[in-house]
Motif scaffolding. Sequence first.
Motif, PDB file in Angstrom:
ATOM      1  N   SER A 164      55.017 -59.187  78.495  1.00 11.82           N
ATOM      2  CA  SER A 164      56.070 -58.239  78.861  1.00 11.82           C
ATOM      3  C   SER A 164      57.290 -58.965  79.423  1.00 11.82           C
ATOM      4  O   SER A 164      58.436 -58.629  79.092  1.00 11.82           O
ATOM      5  CB  SER A 164      55.539 -57.235  79.892  1.00 11.82           C
ATOM      6  OG  SER A 164      54.465 -56.506  79.373  1.00 11.82           O
ATOM      7  N   GLN A 211      63.495 -62.010  76.084  1.00 16.99           N
ATOM      8  CA  GLN A 211      64.039 -62.034  74.723  1.00 16.99           C
ATOM      9  C   GLN A 211      65.092 -60.944  74.545  1.00 16.99           C
ATOM     10  O   GLN A 211      66.166 -61.177  73.967  1.00 16.99           O
ATOM     11  CB  GLN A 211      62.899 -61.841  73.722  1.00 16.99           C
ATOM     12  CG  GLN A 211      63.371 -61.795  72.265  1.00 16.99           C
ATOM     13  CD  GLN A 211      62.237 -61.459  71.310  1.00 16.99           C
ATOM     14  OE1 GLN A 211      61.071 -61.530  71.674  1.00 16.99           O
ATOM     15  NE2 GLN A 211      62.589 -61.090  70.100  1.00 16.99           N
ATOM     16  N   LYS A 212      64.767 -59.743  75.037  1.00 20.07           N
ATOM     17  CA  LYS A 212      65.714 -58.636  74.901  1.00 20.07           C
ATOM     18  C   LYS A 212      66.993 -58.900  75.699  1.00 20.07           C
ATOM     19  O   LYS A 212      68.099 -58.593  75.235  1.00 20.07           O
ATOM     20  CB  LYS A 212      65.064 -57.328  75.370  1.00 20.07           C
ATOM     21  CG  LYS A 212      64.049 -56.775  74.387  1.00 20.07           C
ATOM     22  CD  LYS A 212      64.689 -56.488  73.047  1.00 20.07           C
ATOM     23  CE  LYS A 212      63.707 -55.940  72.037  1.00 20.07           C
ATOM     24  NZ  LYS A 212      64.331 -55.715  70.715  1.00 20.07           N
ATOM     25  N   TYR A 231      68.731 -66.553  80.537  1.00 19.68           N
ATOM     26  CA  TYR A 231      67.983 -65.709  79.620  1.00 19.68           C
ATOM     27  C   TYR A 231      67.136 -66.494  78.624  1.00 19.68           C
ATOM     28  O   TYR A 231      66.323 -65.906  77.915  1.00 19.68           O
ATOM     29  CB  TYR A 231      68.944 -64.791  78.864  1.00 19.68           C
ATOM     30  CG  TYR A 231      69.771 -63.914  79.770  1.00 19.68           C
ATOM     31  CD1 TYR A 231      69.166 -63.179  80.790  1.00 19.68           C
ATOM     32  CD2 TYR A 231      71.146 -63.831  79.630  1.00 19.68           C
ATOM     33  CE1 TYR A 231      69.918 -62.383  81.636  1.00 19.68           C
ATOM     34  CE2 TYR A 231      71.913 -63.040  80.474  1.00 19.68           C
ATOM     35  CZ  TYR A 231      71.288 -62.315  81.481  1.00 19.68           C
ATOM     36  OH  TYR A 231      72.039 -61.535  82.313  1.00 19.68           O
ATOM     37  N   PRO A 236      67.811 -56.579  63.138  1.00 21.14           N
ATOM     38  CA  PRO A 236      67.340 -56.059  64.428  1.00 21.14           C
ATOM     39  C   PRO A 236      68.431 -55.421  65.284  1.00 21.14           C
ATOM     40  O   PRO A 236      68.119 -54.744  66.271  1.00 21.14           O
ATOM     41  CB  PRO A 236      66.782 -57.317  65.132  1.00 21.14           C
ATOM     42  CG  PRO A 236      66.570 -58.320  64.052  1.00 21.14           C
ATOM     43  CD  PRO A 236      67.628 -58.043  63.038  1.00 21.14           C
ATOM     44  N   TYR A 237      69.706 -55.609  64.923  1.00 25.67           N
ATOM     45  CA  TYR A 237      70.789 -55.183  65.817  1.00 25.67           C
ATOM     46  C   TYR A 237      71.660 -54.065  65.245  1.00 25.67           C
ATOM     47  O   TYR A 237      72.675 -53.723  65.837  1.00 25.67           O
ATOM     48  CB  TYR A 237      71.701 -56.389  66.126  1.00 25.67           C
ATOM     49  CG  TYR A 237      70.968 -57.617  66.562  1.00 25.67           C
ATOM     50  CD1 TYR A 237      70.247 -57.627  67.755  1.00 25.67           C
ATOM     51  CD2 TYR A 237      70.965 -58.766  65.774  1.00 25.67           C
ATOM     52  CE1 TYR A 237      69.546 -58.760  68.150  1.00 25.67           C
ATOM     53  CE2 TYR A 237      70.273 -59.906  66.168  1.00 25.67           C
ATOM     54  CZ  TYR A 237      69.565 -59.897  67.356  1.00 25.67           C
ATOM     55  OH  TYR A 237      68.878 -61.015  67.758  1.00 25.67           O
ATOM     56  N   GLU A 289      72.673 -51.294  67.530  1.00 26.68           N
ATOM     57  CA  GLU A 289      73.356 -51.637  68.767  1.00 26.68           C
ATOM     58  C   GLU A 289      74.820 -51.214  68.685  1.00 26.68           C
ATOM     59  O   GLU A 289      75.426 -51.188  67.618  1.00 26.68           O
ATOM     60  CB  GLU A 289      73.276 -53.148  69.031  1.00 26.68           C
ATOM     61  CG  GLU A 289      71.862 -53.680  69.191  1.00 26.68           C
ATOM     62  CD  GLU A 289      71.179 -53.161  70.435  1.00 26.68           C
ATOM     63  OE1 GLU A 289      71.904 -52.718  71.357  1.00 26.68           O
ATOM     64  OE2 GLU A 289      69.936 -53.190  70.487  1.00 26.68           O
ATOM     65  N   TYR A 341      59.021 -60.726  76.622  1.00 28.92           N
ATOM     66  CA  TYR A 341      59.714 -59.745  75.774  1.00 28.92           C
ATOM     67  C   TYR A 341      61.004 -59.282  76.448  1.00 28.92           C
ATOM     68  O   TYR A 341      62.050 -59.143  75.801  1.00 28.92           O
ATOM     69  CB  TYR A 341      58.787 -58.555  75.515  1.00 28.92           C
ATOM     70  CG  TYR A 341      59.407 -57.473  74.660  1.00 28.92           C
ATOM     71  CD1 TYR A 341      59.574 -57.654  73.290  1.00 28.92           C
ATOM     72  CD2 TYR A 341      59.826 -56.263  75.223  1.00 28.92           C
ATOM     73  CE1 TYR A 341      60.145 -56.663  72.502  1.00 28.92           C
ATOM     74  CE2 TYR A 341      60.390 -55.273  74.445  1.00 28.92           C
ATOM     75  CZ  TYR A 341      60.549 -55.478  73.083  1.00 28.92           C
ATOM     76  OH  TYR A 341      61.121 -54.497  72.308  1.00 28.92           O
ATOM     77  N   LEU A 342      60.926 -59.077  77.772  1.00 26.06           N
ATOM     78  CA  LEU A 342      62.127 -58.704  78.522  1.00 26.06           C
ATOM     79  C   LEU A 342      63.167 -59.810  78.441  1.00 26.06           C
ATOM     80  O   LEU A 342      64.362 -59.545  78.237  1.00 26.06           O
ATOM     81  CB  LEU A 342      61.750 -58.429  79.983  1.00 26.06           C
ATOM     82  CG  LEU A 342      62.918 -58.161  80.945  1.00 26.06           C
ATOM     83  CD1 LEU A 342      63.685 -56.918  80.527  1.00 26.06           C
ATOM     84  CD2 LEU A 342      62.403 -58.020  82.376  1.00 26.06           C
ATOM     85  N   ASP A 368      68.198 -61.823  76.381  1.00 25.09           N
ATOM     86  CA  ASP A 368      68.910 -62.862  75.644  1.00 25.09           C
ATOM     87  C   ASP A 368      69.659 -62.256  74.458  1.00 25.09           C
ATOM     88  O   ASP A 368      70.826 -62.593  74.187  1.00 25.09           O
ATOM     89  CB  ASP A 368      67.915 -63.913  75.165  1.00 25.09           C
ATOM     90  CG  ASP A 368      68.604 -65.202  74.734  1.00 25.09           C
ATOM     91  OD1 ASP A 368      69.800 -65.382  75.064  1.00 25.09           O
ATOM     92  OD2 ASP A 368      67.960 -66.032  74.074  1.00 25.09           O
ATOM     93  N   GLU A 369      68.984 -61.348  73.746  1.00 24.71           N
ATOM     94  CA  GLU A 369      69.635 -60.696  72.608  1.00 24.71           C
ATOM     95  C   GLU A 369      70.808 -59.832  73.061  1.00 24.71           C
ATOM     96  O   GLU A 369      71.873 -59.826  72.421  1.00 24.71           O
ATOM     97  CB  GLU A 369      68.612 -59.842  71.854  1.00 24.71           C
ATOM     98  CG  GLU A 369      67.548 -60.658  71.124  1.00 24.71           C
ATOM     99  CD  GLU A 369      66.475 -59.792  70.512  1.00 24.71           C
ATOM    100  OE1 GLU A 369      66.524 -58.553  70.728  1.00 24.71           O
ATOM    101  OE2 GLU A 369      65.591 -60.330  69.815  1.00 24.71           O
ATOM    102  N   GLN A 370      70.606 -59.093  74.155  1.00 25.01           N
ATOM    103  CA  GLN A 370      71.686 -58.250  74.661  1.00 25.01           C
ATOM    104  C   GLN A 370      72.874 -59.093  75.127  1.00 25.01           C
ATOM    105  O   GLN A 370      74.032 -58.700  74.943  1.00 25.01           O
ATOM    106  CB  GLN A 370      71.180 -57.375  75.816  1.00 25.01           C
ATOM    107  CG  GLN A 370      70.238 -56.273  75.399  1.00 25.01           C
ATOM    108  CD  GLN A 370      70.902 -55.260  74.491  1.00 25.01           C
ATOM    109  OE1 GLN A 370      72.069 -54.896  74.692  1.00 25.01           O
ATOM    110  NE2 GLN A 370      70.182 -54.802  73.485  1.00 25.01           N
TER     111      GLN A 370
END
Length: 478
Positions: A229, A235-236, A210, A407-408, A411, A232-233, A238-240
């Motif tokens: 895109s 990054q998301k 990721y 940002p989370y 979640e 960004y995917l 990786d964050e998830q």
Amino acid sequence: MISMRKQLFALLLCVGTLTILITALFVNATIHTEFKNYIEDNIQKTSGIIVRQLEEIYDNEGSWNETLEESLLTNTQIGKFSVAILNPDKELIWGKTKEELAQEIEDLEYPFFYLPQMMQFKDKIYTFQDIPIESEQYGLVGYARIGYFPSWLLSTSDIDFQAGINRSIIWSGLIALVCFASIGAYITRLFTKPIYAIARTSVDLAEGKYYTRYNKHSSIKEIENLRHSMNYLAQKLDEQDTLRRKLISDVSHEIRTPLHILQSNLEAMIDGIYPIDEDQMQVLYQEVVRFGSLLSNLDKLKNIEDSTTDLHKQELYMNSCIKEVYNVFKIVAKERHIHFKLDLKQTDHVTVYADYNALKQILMNLFSNAFKFTEEGSIRVYTTIEEKMVCMYIEDTGIGISKEDLPYIFERMYRGDKSREKYEGSGIGLTMVKKLITEHQGKVEVLSEEDKGTTMIIKLPLIHHTKSKTLKSLFPKE
């Protein structure tokens, strides 16, 4: 399966080749037409000269005599034409026939590669025209029959020029084809190279890498959007993944604590260190309740994510719903000496299309969070109307949210480090709030600064201003 690069290159090459062929055919046809017109003009000019010479000869001599051919050859270039003189009844008086002209052409010594082109129409195409010969003194004295082979009228210079044009067309076509191939290779590389790189990035992401990013910019807007895109995917994802690891850590921590206490107390009781009395059993019971509460929260989280609850939406007064929840928390504010202010002037008689229980649950969660994280200071609730949306602001002077956690906060099961130990909670309240607001076609936003406070913003679609008696009876205006 053929790659995109090969297909695109083949397509460009085919288009280039077709364009070159069409252009070459068009140029060749144009040149042929112009040459044909050029030859016809020369024939007309030569025919006119021959007829004028014959008219002058007849005027000077008064008849056709034996020196006619010599005089004609001296004054004109008729070697490529068969010239015959006919009387007014078109009977042959003197002249050269088609066969004689053809024999003269065969007897000429021309280079080998010119002769076939000159002779190819000798037996097939022979053209002649009868032009009247009119003397100024005698009137119509006969006709001049002028015949020729069209191919014989071309000089060696004309043939060289045509051959040069054809060679130029061929070389131009080959050069253009090479240019098309070079441009095609560049264009296909320009398009396909970043696409292949982005495809490799997606494969890396599928393999769990990721951290992978594609950072090479492209001058093509669509490819650049695709790159953004994909990043960004990544990054998301990786964050998830970070959130997933943190969730596992949090759940493990929460489960480990009550289990450890249960295990330690039970071992102490078995070893006779602790007596098996009501106090010890109460401690064990509390830990079991805590453990059950954690499992219950996990069940709630699952229900939130898989929720198929039908919302019973109706037209409701926004202010009435807010006031109802506000009255519940007024006592809490008084007990904790928190200044609790409400301002709903801008949305008086404003209605929204919403589920009453869901709207009340949203407000309860947001008000509860504001009081939970505000130990002293104030909480202010006010409403506005912005772009056909009813906006509710809940401002507090609590502990705020750090930039890393901001940002989370929506979640599932997420809890900031600052609130993890000191404040109780399951971490699913804001997740539920966002889901319910989204199902109402609304938006939820948060503004916060650590140690200075938080502002939660709820936006729901506005229906209209109304004074419906039915709504007033359901939520009487205060």
